[in-house]
Design an enzyme around this catalytic site. Structure first.
Site, PDB file in Angstrom:
ATOM      1  N   CYS A  37       0.838  -1.208   0.000  1.00 49.85           N
ATOM      2  CA  CYS A  37       0.000   0.000   0.000  1.00 49.85           C
ATOM      3  C   CYS A  37       0.868   1.251   0.000  1.00 49.85           C
ATOM      4  CB  CYS A  37      -0.908   0.043   1.214  1.00 49.85           C
ATOM      5  SG  CYS A  37      -2.019  -1.358   1.312  1.00 49.85           S
ATOM      6  N   ASP A  39       2.614   2.331   2.538  1.00 55.74           N
ATOM      7  CA  ASP A  39       2.947   2.847   3.864  1.00 55.74           C
ATOM      8  C   ASP A  39       2.829   1.798   4.971  1.00 55.74           C
ATOM      9  OD1 ASP A  39       0.185   3.015   3.608  1.00 55.74           O
ATOM     10  OD2 ASP A  39       0.188   5.200   3.501  1.00 55.74           O
ATOM     11  N   CYS A  64       4.992   8.174   2.648  1.00 62.69           N
ATOM     12  CA  CYS A  64       5.191   9.506   2.099  1.00 62.69           C
ATOM     13  C   CYS A  64       5.444  10.508   3.228  1.00 62.69           C
ATOM     14  CB  CYS A  64       3.970   9.921   1.290  1.00 62.69           C
ATOM     15  SG  CYS A  64       2.478   9.997   2.272  1.00 62.69           S
ATOM     16  N   CYS A 107      -3.242   8.865   5.813  1.00 64.47           N
ATOM     17  CA  CYS A 107      -2.013   8.842   6.618  1.00 64.47           C
ATOM     18  C   CYS A 107      -2.336   9.068   8.095  1.00 64.47           C
ATOM     19  CB  CYS A 107      -1.042   9.926   6.155  1.00 64.47           C
ATOM     20  SG  CYS A 107      -0.476   9.700   4.474  1.00 64.47           S
TER      21      CYS A 107
END
Lengths: 139, 405
Positions: A37, A39, A64, A107
């Site tokens: 994915c 992350d 990221c 995130c």
């Protein structure tokens, strides 16, 4: 896409990068996300046995800039909180703090999930029942 | 003194060469005529300029000027070629062969045609990014009307075996179309030697202006026709209506002339710089080149840095160095590059890739700076990557139960 100064600051100078000894009973570890994915977040807390407060928090994140900054913020917020306070940390607070754009909200969700996973790991290790969390909506 | 930011995204677009701009300028003001105005000097002048540019473009790819159809760019040329052939050759069949790392302008056009009755074979590229010629030949049916294979890939820079593809197509009497957007002006492209029947190109990838491109349509052996996709004044031999973008076309022509003269020396210089960049970055642990290194554009390198995420990596220096990543953490789907996935790369490696695209004005100083910045950031991010830590501890990452989200 322009990121907020706070986000960039956390990316450039992330707080609390590191590893706690996961074999200790006072340490809870949450590992969430998946490499495919893009992350993976590992967040750890260390609880002071005398006070019941989180005395240290560390993270390592593959992802990221927003994912790195979200984990950095999460660890900062966790320090000094009780477990009961820590579970109330909401992803939207991270979104606001870092001014995350809509495409990066996941995130912050990941950071919230990592906090919950770390707390449950700590509770499980110490013979406490794990908290039941509702599935996060944005996945 | 190194001037920042450094531009290493030449596969996305290139700056206009000042000589191109200089050639264009008069056609905005004093020579503003419509090339289709046949009855006065303003029109004549514009037409003359377009004719000259048509020759310059044709010469670069070994074509006849009459075979050049000006368009708004490569996307339009891709659409015109594929949809135009599909409609024009409907009597012969409805089968198109393409491959799974084509640009979206080709893939989505094919998908569109599938809804209109086309049958499309999407060849899977090999792990090196090239198609298997035996598979191509085996995919040909009596109803096959077109083989559409890109000349060079935009993400990994691999160059397809065009001559061999042309031979197979000719043997079976099938037309070939190539999206040569990334190749024209960078490496020698010759429609005769490569036996290409239709070819798409664009000016802005070769130091020309944006908004102008061309479709090459073969006129002899075989004579190819495409059905126009826009109705109007019947410009460009009826294949593409619309007033010609005279300044753009003039600039495109100039860019082609410059490329023809300077391509060889540009390629030699840039491949040296690219190799320096690549060799230096591969000194980092767990860094891999994507795509066949022996059949590749001279100015492109696509490298995966395992255990760091591409977008996170870019953020470390994106104010100073302009690059692209195969990771698409910003897209709602979170899907990494379909091109890298088509090579069989795991999603983790696809997420960890950077594309370096060098260009005419790239200097060694810029490359040295890039090596330094990228290496520094990779190391920094690995220090905060849980995957790197696991790798260093010898954890088998496939055995971990990931909580995919």
């Amino acid at each position: 896409m322009a990121y907020s100064d706070k986000l960039i600051e956390h990316y450039n100078n992330p707080q609390n990068v590191g590893t706690l000894d996961k074999s200790k009973n006072t340490v809870g570890t949450g590992l969430v996300g998946a490499p495919e994915c893009g992350d993976v977040m590992r967040l750890q807390i260390e609880v002071d046995e005398a006070t019941g407060l989180i005395k240290d928090a560390k993270f390592k994140t593959f992802g990221c800039g927003s994912a790195i900054a979200s984990s950095s913020v999460a660890t900062e917020w966790l320090k000094g909180k009780s477990i009961d306070e820590a579970v109330t940390i909401d992803n939207m607070a991270i979104v606001e703090e870092l001014n995350l754009p809509p495409v990066k909200i996941h995130c912050s969700v990941l950071a919230e999930d990592a906090i919950k996973a770390a707390i449950n790991d700590y509770r499980k290790k110490n013979g406490m029942e794990e908290f039941k969390f509702e599935e996060s909506v944005i996945h | 003194m190194l001037k920042l930011p450094v531009y290493l995204d030449h596969n996305a677009t290139t700056p206009c060469d000042p000589r191109v701009v200089e050639a264009m300028i008069p056609y905005f003001t004093e020579s503003f005529g419509n090339a289709a105005s046949r009855n006065h000097p303003f029109g004549w002048k514009a037409e003359e300029a377009v004719d000259y540019a048509r020759e310059q473009v044709a010469k670069l790819i070994g074509a006849d000027p009459k075979e050049i159809i000006f368009t708004s760019g490569a996307t339009e040329a891709d659409n015109l070629a594929i949809k135009g052939v599909f409609e024009m050759y409907a009597q012969k069949g409805n089968h198109i062969i393409t491959c799974n790392i084509e640009h979206k302008a080709v893939l989505d056009t094919c998908k569109h045609l599938e809804k209109e009755g086309a049958e499309v074979t999407y060849l899977q590229v090999k792990p090196d990014g090239l198609i298997d010629l035996a598979e191509l030949e085996a995919a040909i049916r009596p109803t096959t009307i077109l083989i559409a294979i890109m000349y060079a890939n935009n993400e990994i820079g691999t160059v397809m075996p065009m001559k061999e593809i042309g031979d197979i197509a000719r043997k079976h009497g099938v037309l070939t179309f190539s999206d040569a957007t990334q190749a024209v002006g960078k490496i020698p492209v010759d429609v005769t030697a490569d036996k290409i029947d239709l070819l798409a190109m664009t000016a802005h990838k070769m130091y020309g202006p944006k908004g102008v491109g061309a479709l090459y349509v073969r006129r002899k052996n075989p004579r190819v026709k495409v059905t126009a996709q826009m109705d109007g004044g019947g410009h460009e031999r009826g294949m593409r209506s619309g007033t010609l973008n005279v300044p753009g076309i003039v600039g495109f022509g100039k860019a082609c002339e410059l490329a023809r003269n300077e391509m060889a020396q540009d390629a030699e210089r840039l491949s040296k710089l690219r190799d320096k960049l690549e060799t230096s970055l591969l000194k980092l642990e767990e860094a891999y080149v994507n795509g066949n290194p022996n059949s590749r554009l001279p100015h492109v390198a696509n490298i995966s840095f395992k255990y760091v995420e591409g977008e996170g990596l870019l953020m470390g220096f994106n104010k100073e160095i302009a690059l692209s990543s195969g990771s698409a953490c910003t897209s709602a789907s979170l899907e990494p590059s379909y091109v890298l996935k088509a090579l069989g790369l795991g999603d983790d490696l696809a997420h960890s890739s950077l594309r370096f695209g060098l260009g005419r004005y790239t200097t060694e100083e810029q490359i040295d700076y890039t090596i330094e910045q990228v290496s520094k950031t990779v190391n920094k991010l690995r220090e905060m990557s849980p995957l790197w830590e696991m790798f260093k501890e010898g954890v088998d990452m496939d055995s971990v139960e990931w909580q995919a989200h």
